[in-house]
Write an enzyme that holds these catalytic residues in place. Structure first.
Site, PDB file in Angstrom:
ATOM      1  N   CYS A   1       0.860  -1.185   0.000  1.00 53.56           N
ATOM      2  CA  CYS A   1       0.000   0.000   0.000  1.00 53.56           C
ATOM      3  C   CYS A   1       0.897   1.235   0.000  1.00 53.56           C
ATOM      4  O   CYS A   1       2.080   1.146  -0.351  1.00 53.56           O
ATOM      5  CB  CYS A   1      -0.991  -0.018   1.161  1.00 53.56           C
ATOM      6  SG  CYS A   1      -0.244   0.042   2.813  1.00 53.56           S
TER       7      CYS A   1
ATOM      8  N   ASN B   1       2.242   1.474   4.331  1.00 59.81           N
ATOM      9  CA  ASN B   1       2.565   0.208   5.001  1.00 59.81           C
ATOM     10  C   ASN B   1       2.262   0.267   6.506  1.00 59.81           C
ATOM     11  O   ASN B   1       2.946  -0.362   7.315  1.00 59.81           O
ATOM     12  CB  ASN B   1       4.018  -0.223   4.744  1.00 59.81           C
ATOM     13  CG  ASN B   1       4.324  -1.676   5.126  1.00 59.81           C
ATOM     14  OD1 ASN B   1       5.423  -2.004   5.533  1.00 59.81           O
ATOM     15  ND2 ASN B   1       3.358  -2.550   4.999  1.00 59.81           N
TER      16      ASN B   1
ATOM     17  N   CYS C   1      -1.480   0.792   7.382  1.00 62.92           N
ATOM     18  CA  CYS C   1      -2.917   0.499   7.519  1.00 62.92           C
ATOM     19  C   CYS C   1      -3.344  -0.748   6.739  1.00 62.92           C
ATOM     20  O   CYS C   1      -3.632  -1.790   7.324  1.00 62.92           O
ATOM     21  CB  CYS C   1      -3.760   1.694   7.071  1.00 62.92           C
ATOM     22  SG  CYS C   1      -3.612   3.132   8.146  1.00 62.92           S
ATOM     23  N   ARG C   2      -3.396  -0.652   5.412  1.00 62.88           N
ATOM     24  CA  ARG C   2      -4.020  -1.715   4.614  1.00 62.88           C
ATOM     25  C   ARG C   2      -3.115  -2.921   4.368  1.00 62.88           C
ATOM     26  O   ARG C   2      -3.539  -4.066   4.578  1.00 62.88           O
ATOM     27  CB  ARG C   2      -4.493  -1.159   3.257  1.00 62.88           C
ATOM     28  CG  ARG C   2      -5.614  -0.159   3.366  1.00 62.88           C
ATOM     29  CD  ARG C   2      -5.787   0.623   2.086  1.00 62.88           C
ATOM     30  NE  ARG C   2      -4.599   1.436   1.804  1.00 62.88           N
ATOM     31  CZ  ARG C   2      -4.377   2.092   0.669  1.00 62.88           C
ATOM     32  NH1 ARG C   2      -5.265   2.024  -0.302  1.00 62.88           N
ATOM     33  NH2 ARG C   2      -3.288   2.806   0.513  1.00 62.88           N
ATOM     34  N   SER C   3      -1.882  -2.692   3.906  1.00 58.74           N
ATOM     35  CA  SER C   3      -1.054  -3.865   3.563  1.00 58.74           C
ATOM     36  C   SER C   3      -0.624  -4.672   4.785  1.00 58.74           C
ATOM     37  O   SER C   3      -0.575  -5.904   4.700  1.00 58.74           O
ATOM     38  CB  SER C   3       0.122  -3.496   2.651  1.00 58.74           C
ATOM     39  OG  SER C   3       1.028  -2.612   3.265  1.00 58.74           O
TER      40      SER C   3
ATOM     41  N   ASP D   1      -8.947   3.326   2.030  1.00 62.25           N
ATOM     42  CA  ASP D   1      -7.832   3.551   2.955  1.00 62.25           C
ATOM     43  C   ASP D   1      -8.353   4.093   4.282  1.00 62.25           C
ATOM     44  O   ASP D   1      -8.792   5.243   4.372  1.00 62.25           O
ATOM     45  CB  ASP D   1      -6.849   4.544   2.331  1.00 62.25           C
ATOM     46  CG  ASP D   1      -5.541   4.604   3.113  1.00 62.25           C
ATOM     47  OD1 ASP D   1      -5.522   4.155   4.278  1.00 62.25           O
ATOM     48  OD2 ASP D   1      -4.550   5.090   2.544  1.00 62.25           O
TER      49      ASP D   1
HETATM   50  P1  4NP Z   1      -1.857   2.852   4.062  1.00 65.07           P
HETATM   51  O1  4NP Z   1      -2.522   4.225   4.589  1.00 65.07           O
HETATM   52  O2  4NP Z   1      -1.271   3.168   2.691  1.00 65.07           O
HETATM   53  O3  4NP Z   1      -3.001   1.900   3.978  1.00 65.07           O
HETATM   54  O4  4NP Z   1      -0.809   2.466   5.068  1.00 65.07           O
HETATM   55  C1  4NP Z   1      -1.837   5.425   4.710  1.00 65.07           C
HETATM   56  C2  4NP Z   1      -0.987   5.610   5.771  1.00 65.07           C
HETATM   57  C3  4NP Z   1      -0.350   6.826   5.932  1.00 65.07           C
HETATM   58  C4  4NP Z   1      -0.561   7.842   5.019  1.00 65.07           C
HETATM   59  C5  4NP Z   1      -1.407   7.647   3.944  1.00 65.07           C
HETATM   60  C6  4NP Z   1      -2.032   6.438   3.788  1.00 65.07           C
HETATM   61  N1  4NP Z   1       0.074   9.095   5.196  1.00 65.07           N
HETATM   62  O5  4NP Z   1      -0.265  10.059   4.454  1.00 65.07           O
HETATM   63  O6  4NP Z   1       0.945   9.230   6.075  1.00 65.07           O
END
Ligand code: 4NP
Length: 157
Positions: A8, A11, A13-15, A123
């Site tokens: 993702c 790294n 939340c989703r992955s 997300d």
């Molecule tokens: P992820 O979500 O890609 O599912 O881990 C996010 C985590 C952090 C951020 C964006 C999306 N960020 O902008 O810091």
């Protein structure tokens, strides 16, 4: 060994959620020894951090372990290490292909495996809805297991 990488943006939340849920699934099926499962972010924003509190809480609610999981960034050599590289959304998929410098045909979106109109895993970093993401990831990783079993299995239990 079948190597699966979930990817993702951050790294956190989703992955990592997909990684933990898929590892739990193969453990419950008794075939964990056949798999190496990891996750990575296309960005370096959260390198070294544990998963987001919302992801940790949701996984704890379902007794899915997260031990030893820390964010890392996708590397170019992941292309050759992993057999299945599973992007959480279209933007991740595009960024992965760019990092790899071409179009690798073992890169695909997780929700390509699920019937339905949704193609990108929402997300929860932005939506705040970790349950919705957990439900989608749980269904789609089942489909992923079936795909891998069709291509490499059936696995002995
Ligand atoms: P992820 O979500 O890609 O599912 O881990 C996010 C985590 C952090 C951020 C964006 C999306 N960020 O902008 O810091």
């Amino acid at each position: 060994m079948i190597r699966v990488l979930f990817v993702c943006l951050g790294n956190i939340c989703r992955s990592p959620m997909a990684e933990a849920v898929f590892r739990d699934l193969v453990e419950k099926k008794g075939v964990a020894n056949r798999f190496e499962i990891d996750s990575a972010g296309t960005s370096d924003w959260h390198v070294g951090k544990r998963p987001h509190e919302g992801t940790l809480n949701k996984l704890a609610q379902y007794q899915v372990g997260t031990e030893g999981m820390y964010a890392r960034q996708l590397r170019k050599d992941d292309r050759d290490t992993f057999d299945y590289i599973v992007a959480m959304d279209s933007s991740n998929e595009q960024n992965i292909q760019e990092r790899f410098g071409g179009s690798a045909d073992h890169v695909f979106r997780l929700l390509d495996l699920v019937d339905g109109s949704l193609k990108d895993v929402p997300d929860p970093y932005y939506t705040g809805d970790f349950q919705e993401t957990y439900d989608l990831v749980t269904e789609a990783t089942q489909r992923l297991y079936e795909k891998i079993e069709r291509e490499h299995g059936p696995f002995e239990r």
